[in-house]
Design a protein around this motif. Structure first.
Motif, PDB file in Angstrom:
ATOM      1  N   GLN A  28      -9.582   8.374  -5.271  1.00  0.00           N
ATOM      2  CA  GLN A  28      -9.809   7.134  -5.650  1.00  0.00           C
ATOM      3  C   GLN A  28      -9.504   7.096  -6.970  1.00  0.00           C
ATOM      4  O   GLN A  28      -9.393   5.674  -7.382  1.00  0.00           O
ATOM      5  CB  GLN A  28     -11.510   6.804  -5.367  1.00  0.00           C
TER       6      GLN A  28
ATOM      7  N   ALA B 226      -4.650   6.703  -0.655  1.00  0.00           N
ATOM      8  CA  ALA B 226      -6.267   6.688  -0.521  1.00  0.00           C
ATOM      9  C   ALA B 226      -6.706   7.211   0.773  1.00  0.00           C
ATOM     10  O   ALA B 226      -5.928   7.213   1.719  1.00  0.00           O
ATOM     11  CB  ALA B 226      -6.305   4.942  -0.625  1.00  0.00           C
TER      12      ALA B 226
ATOM     13  N   TYR C 155      -1.522  -6.501  -8.504  1.00  0.00           N
ATOM     14  CA  TYR C 155      -1.123  -5.022  -8.070  1.00  0.00           C
ATOM     15  C   TYR C 155       0.423  -4.984  -8.212  1.00  0.00           C
ATOM     16  O   TYR C 155       0.600  -3.999  -8.339  1.00  0.00           O
ATOM     17  CB  TYR C 155      -1.761  -4.988  -6.599  1.00  0.00           C
TER      18      TYR C 155
ATOM     19  N   LEU D 117      -7.337  -2.528  -3.752  1.00  0.00           N
ATOM     20  CA  LEU D 117      -8.386  -2.723  -3.211  1.00  0.00           C
ATOM     21  C   LEU D 117      -8.874  -4.305  -3.370  1.00  0.00           C
ATOM     22  O   LEU D 117      -9.186  -4.966  -2.318  1.00  0.00           O
ATOM     23  CB  LEU D 117      -9.773  -1.816  -3.580  1.00  0.00           C
TER      24      LEU D 117
ATOM     25  N   VAL E 210       0.098   3.509  -2.893  1.00  0.00           N
ATOM     26  CA  VAL E 210      -1.410   3.796  -3.284  1.00  0.00           C
ATOM     27  C   VAL E 210      -1.478   4.998  -2.168  1.00  0.00           C
ATOM     28  O   VAL E 210      -1.507   4.552  -1.105  1.00  0.00           O
ATOM     29  CB  VAL E 210      -2.193   2.790  -3.281  1.00  0.00           C
TER      30      VAL E 210
ATOM     31  N   LEU F 101       0.669  -1.230   0.096  1.00  0.00           N
ATOM     32  CA  LEU F 101       0.177  -0.079  -0.190  1.00  0.00           C
ATOM     33  C   LEU F 101       0.879   1.219  -0.025  1.00  0.00           C
ATOM     34  O   LEU F 101       0.173   2.499  -0.100  1.00  0.00           O
ATOM     35  CB  LEU F 101      -0.889   0.005   1.223  1.00  0.00           C
TER      36      LEU F 101
ATOM     37  N   PHE G 294      -3.585   6.550   4.944  1.00  0.00           N
ATOM     38  CA  PHE G 294      -4.798   7.220   4.267  1.00  0.00           C
ATOM     39  C   PHE G 294      -5.156   8.468   4.522  1.00  0.00           C
ATOM     40  O   PHE G 294      -5.984   8.641   5.387  1.00  0.00           O
ATOM     41  CB  PHE G 294      -6.011   5.871   4.420  1.00  0.00           C
TER      42      PHE G 294
ATOM     43  N   LEU H  86     -10.980   1.281   0.645  1.00  0.00           N
ATOM     44  CA  LEU H  86      -9.651   0.732   0.927  1.00  0.00           C
ATOM     45  C   LEU H  86      -9.243   0.957   2.473  1.00  0.00           C
ATOM     46  O   LEU H  86      -8.714  -0.344   2.899  1.00  0.00           O
ATOM     47  CB  LEU H  86      -8.558   1.322  -0.041  1.00  0.00           C
TER      48      LEU H  86
ATOM     49  N   HIS I 164      -6.787   7.254  -8.581  1.00  0.00           N
ATOM     50  CA  HIS I 164      -5.549   6.785  -8.814  1.00  0.00           C
ATOM     51  C   HIS I 164      -5.455   5.419  -9.411  1.00  0.00           C
ATOM     52  O   HIS I 164      -6.386   4.522  -9.147  1.00  0.00           O
ATOM     53  CB  HIS I 164      -4.708   6.780  -7.528  1.00  0.00           C
TER      54      HIS I 164
ATOM     55  N   TYR J 297      -5.424   2.387  -7.240  1.00  0.00           N
ATOM     56  CA  TYR J 297      -6.563   2.243  -6.056  1.00  0.00           C
ATOM     57  C   TYR J 297      -7.205   0.890  -6.339  1.00  0.00           C
ATOM     58  O   TYR J 297      -7.377   0.082  -5.307  1.00  0.00           O
ATOM     59  CB  TYR J 297      -7.424   3.668  -6.074  1.00  0.00           C
ATOM     60  N   GLN J 298      -8.114   0.480  -7.203  1.00  0.00           N
ATOM     61  CA  GLN J 298      -8.688  -0.519  -7.404  1.00  0.00           C
ATOM     62  C   GLN J 298      -8.028  -1.921  -7.395  1.00  0.00           C
ATOM     63  O   GLN J 298      -8.320  -2.885  -6.554  1.00  0.00           O
ATOM     64  CB  GLN J 298      -9.566  -0.608  -8.739  1.00  0.00           C
TER      65      GLN J 298
END
Length: 123
Positions: A79, A22, A116, A88, A20, A17, A74, A27, A81, A84-85
């Protein structure tokens, strides 16, 4: 040995993470839930292991610090980015694993996490 695997899983989650950004939404909620699950798996395993109370406390503190560190990341980012998905999906796939599956996982935790990692290498 099991404790090392769980700490490795927590470390993997931290690395997963870091790229990322977020905010406290899906997330963030999923990371919190995963951290709680990993802590519970560790506590369950430690209850069965013959381990000095000091060692149990140290492992619990390390997991707590890993979770706090993840949750602190966080802040305020979109979101939208591109990671992100996939992040998640990875966290959700790890959350769906049993404690035994987490303990027995290797560097390739889930296909979602592999995806990822591949995407994150580009950042």
């Amino acid at each position: 040995m099991k404790q090392a695997i769980k700490i490795t899983a927590a470390s993997f989650l931290a690395v997963l993470l870091t790229s990322v950004a977020a905010h406290a939404d899906d997330l963030g909620d999923e990371v919190t839930a995963l951290c709680e699950k990993m802590k519970q798996c560790t506590l369950d395993s430690m209850a069965e292991a013959e381990m000095a109370p000091e060692m149990k406390m140290m492992i619990t503190q390390q997991l707590d610090m890993a979770c706090v560190g993840l949750q602190a990341r966080f802040g305020a980012a979109a979101q939208a980015h591109s990671l992100y998905q996939p992040a998640l999906a990875c966290v959700k796939s790890m959350q769906a694993m049993s404690c035994q599956e987490i303990e027995e996982s290797d560097d390739s935790i889930t296909p979602e996490c592999d995806r990822y990692q591949e995407l994150a290498e580009g950042y």
